[in-house]
Design a protein around this motif. Structure first.
Motif: not given
Length: 309
Positions: A3, A47, A50, A74-78, A96, A240-241
């Protein structure tokens, strides 16, 4: 997806909106005229996939919006949207596999900063490693591996070299050059205190045969460091932490430092030197692997962009 939130001076808003509307991988564009108070301006949100994020951020920073306004992402999970699906298909590559360099440099800069917290974690990790050596406890040594924060500066050096960010590489190097000696000195003083008080009765550090792998440097020390460094950098660039935990318990950086300190306090300088060599081999291997992963990512990205272009 990510986002994007941008505060834009009102006289530049239309131009920025037109650019985002035409950019590949951008969707859900929203404009709120006059919504921003400090700094004043229009609020523009969208939005972004990546794969397209770096190009979008480069275009915005080239216009100086980070100085006259603000840029956050910031990342969006859904995300449930047909428009988002179309944006993903239009953007070349796979999410990815995409590196968001602004995100990566920001994350590694934070992790590579010399701070009281960084020094505290590194010192605690070295103390745990020393306890693991003294008690011949592999579990305690593994705990030291997990607690140790040294991967952040090592990754920072790799990112700084590839991204040509001398400031990031220098910051990371300073954190390591100050952090490890300080943590080892504190650990050494604690070990000497334990020996003087009789709490520590160890006379030969090599007698701890359950953790002797720490100082036994060899070809596979470098191999493991390279593999762990590659996995760690892949986890950073792909956000992917979870994979980082595996990295932490694969390399013997902090344990080698703790082992070297205990050996030195017992006068076993040859073993201390081997442990120090293990520490150096692991750090060099991790940095080289990180550089290799980033170079490979960059080369693949440029080749893909050339095909699309």
């Amino acid at each position: 997806m990510l986002h994007l939130r941008v505060i834009v001076p009102a006289d530049e808003s239309a131009e920025i909106v037109d650019h985002l509307r035409d950019a590949v991988g951008v969707t859900h564009l929203v404009v709120s005229p006059g919504a921003a108070i400090e700094p004043a301006g229009d609020l523009v949100q969208a939005d972004v996939t990546r794969e397209a994020a770096d190009a979008v951020l480069d275009a915005l920073t080239a216009r100086g919006l980070q100085r006259r306004g603000a840029i956050t992402m910031e990342p969006l999970d859904t995300v449930l949207s047909d428009a988002a699906v179309r944006a993903e298909k239009e953007a070349p590559g796979d999410p990815d596999d995409a590196i968001v360099w602004h995100e990566l440099t920001g994350r590694t800069r934070d992790d590579a900063t010399l701070s009281v917290t960084f020094l505290a974690f590194l010192t605690i990790a070295c103390l745990l490693a020393a306890v693991g050596v003294i008690t011949d406890s592999p579990v305690t040594v593994v705990g030291a591996m997990v607690v140790g924060p040294e991967f952040g500066p090592l990754a920072g050096i790799a990112v700084g070299l590839v991204a040509r960010r001398a400031d990031l590489a220098r910051r990371s190097l300073i954190a390591l050059m100050i952090g490890f000696p300080l943590a080892m000195v504190v650990t050494g003083l604690a070990a000497l205190l334990g020996e003087v008080s009789g709490l520590i009765e160890l006379s030969d550090v090599t007698a701890a045969d359950q953790v002797d792998f720490i100082y036994q440097v060899g070809v596979f020390s470098f191999v493991v460091a390279v593999l762990a460094g590659a996995a760690g950098m892949l986890s950073l660039v792909s956000a992917k932490s979870a994979a980082l935990v595996g990295v932490f318990i694969s390399v013997t950086t902090v344990p080698a430092a703790g082992y070297a300190v205990v050996a030195a306090t017992l006068g076993q300088w040859a073993v201390a030197a081997e442990s120090a060599a293990q520490l150096a081999v692991n750090m060099v291997g991790i940095v080289l692997a990180g550089v290799g992963v980033l170079w490979a990512h960059r080369a693949v990205g440029r080749r893909r962009s050339a095909r699309v272009g």
